[in-house]
Motif scaffolding. Structure first.
Motif, short mmCIF file in Angstrom:
data_model
loop_
_atom_site.label_atom_id
_atom_site.label_comp_id
_atom_site.label_asym_id
_atom_site.label_seq_id
_atom_site.Cartn_x
_atom_site.Cartn_y
_atom_site.Cartn_z
N ALA A 132 1.41 -3.98 -3.63
CA ALA A 132 2.67 -3.52 -3.24
C ALA A 132 4.13 -4.01 -3.38
O ALA A 132 5.05 -4.18 -3.72
N ASP A 133 4.12 -4.74 -2.21
CA ASP A 133 4.64 -6.18 -1.88
C ASP A 133 5.06 -7.58 -3.32
O ASP A 133 5.99 -7.51 -3.43
N GLU A 144 9.84 -10.19 -10.12
CA GLU A 144 11.28 -10.13 -10.76
C GLU A 144 11.69 -9.28 -12.27
O GLU A 144 12.31 -8.69 -12.28
N GLU A 145 9.87 -9.82 -13.12
CA GLU A 145 10.38 -8.96 -14.24
C GLU A 145 10.46 -7.43 -14.30
O GLU A 145 10.85 -6.95 -14.69
N VAL A 146 9.66 -6.73 -13.03
CA VAL A 146 9.38 -5.69 -12.79
C VAL A 146 10.73 -4.94 -12.20
O VAL A 146 11.83 -3.96 -13.11
N LYS A 147 11.65 -5.86 -11.89
CA LYS A 147 13.30 -5.49 -11.65
C LYS A 147 14.21 -5.38 -12.87
O LYS A 147 14.66 -4.37 -12.69
N MET A 169 -7.20 -7.70 -4.16
CA MET A 169 -5.88 -7.41 -3.24
C MET A 169 -6.29 -5.97 -2.66
O MET A 169 -6.40 -5.02 -2.98
N SER A 170 -5.57 -6.44 -1.51
CA SER A 170 -5.20 -4.77 -1.45
C SER A 170 -4.35 -3.86 -1.69
O SER A 170 -3.06 -5.25 -2.14
N SER A 171 -3.80 -2.58 -1.37
CA SER A 171 -2.95 -2.06 -1.91
C SER A 171 -1.69 -2.57 -1.33
O SER A 171 -0.35 -2.66 -2.07
N GLU A 172 -1.72 -3.08 -0.48
CA GLU A 172 -0.08 -3.26 0.08
C GLU A 172 0.45 -4.28 0.22
O GLU A 172 1.25 -4.87 -0.76
N LYS A 173 -0.30 -5.27 -0.11
CA LYS A 173 -0.66 -7.08 -0.61
C LYS A 173 -0.22 -6.65 -2.27
O LYS A 173 0.97 -7.20 -2.68
N LYS A 230 0.63 1.44 -10.49
CA LYS A 230 2.32 1.36 -10.68
C LYS A 230 1.65 1.05 -12.21
O LYS A 230 2.58 2.56 -12.75
N SER A 231 1.50 0.90 -12.35
CA SER A 231 0.70 1.24 -14.15
C SER A 231 0.53 2.09 -14.53
O SER A 231 1.14 3.08 -15.14
#
Length: 163
Positions: free
Chosen positions: A7-8, A14-17, A1-5, A51-52
Motif C-alpha cells: 500500500a505504501d 508516480e505512475e499511479v498518481k 511483500m506485506s500488504s502494508e508495504k 488495488k488492481s
C-alpha cells in the motif's frame, strides 16, 4: 511483500498518481472505464493485486452499466488473475469461469485460450492434474500457437509420468 508495504509503495508510485489524475478528469463513464482498465493493468503488472482488483471491479461495474460484453469478460478475467496471485483459488476460479462464459459469447478465441490456460494453472496449483491437463489441451484447440498452454500441458504430462 506485506500488504502494508504494498500500500505504501502504491501510494508513492508516480505512475499511479498520474493515472489517478487522468481518472479524476474523466467526463463520462466510457472514459472512466478506460481509465480504470489502465489502472488495473498497471497495478497488476506492478504486483499491487488488491488495488488492481479494486480497479477491475470498477471496470466490471462500468462494463455492465454500459452493456459492453467484451469489457465485462475482460474484467472477470483480470479479477480472476488477481485472485490467483492473492492465493484465493476458489474466487479466481469463480471469476475465470465467468470470464470464459462471457468470452465464449463473443467467440474471442485468443482470450478463451488464455482463460482456459489460467483455469488450468489453478487446477495445477490444486494438484488436480487431470482437470488441469483438460484445460491446457482445450486452450490449445482455441489457439494452437499458444506456447504457454503447450508448456503447461508438458509439465502436467511429466507430473503424471507420461513422457
Amino acid at each position: 511483500m506485506s500488504s502494508e508495504k504494498s500500500a505504501d509503495k502504491y501510494n508513492n508510485d508516480e505512475e499511479v498518481k498520474k493515472l489517478e489524475s487522468k481518472l479524476s478528469a474523466c467526463k463520462n463513464d466510457e472514459e472512466r472505464l478506460k481509465a480504470h482498465v489502465k489502472l488495473a493493468e498497471y497495478c497488476w503488472s506492478n504486483y499491487y493485486y488488491n488495488k488492481s482488483n479494486e480497479h477491475a471491479q470498477k471496470v466490471l461495474n462500468y462494463s455492465r452499466k454500459l452493456k459492453q460484453q467484451d469489457s465485462t469478460g475482460y474484467a472477470y478475467n483480470l479479477i480472476g488473475l488477481n485472485y490467483i496471485y492473492l492465493d484465493n483459488y476458489d474466487q479466481a476460479l469463480e471469476y475465470l469461469l465467468k470470464a470464459l462464459k462471457e468470452n465464449r459469447k463473443s467467440n474471442n478465441e485468443n482470450r478463451i485460450s488464455d482463460i482456459l490456460n489460467n483455469i488450468g494453472q489453478i487446477y495445477e496449483k490444486m494438484k488436480n492434474y487431470d482437470r488441469a491437463l483438460e484445460c491446457f489441451l482445450e486452450s490449445i484447440k482455441y489457439n494452437n500457437l499458444y506456447q504457454r498452454a503447450f508448456n503447461n500441458a508438458g509439465i502436467i504430462y511429466s507430473y503424471k509420468g507420461e513422457y
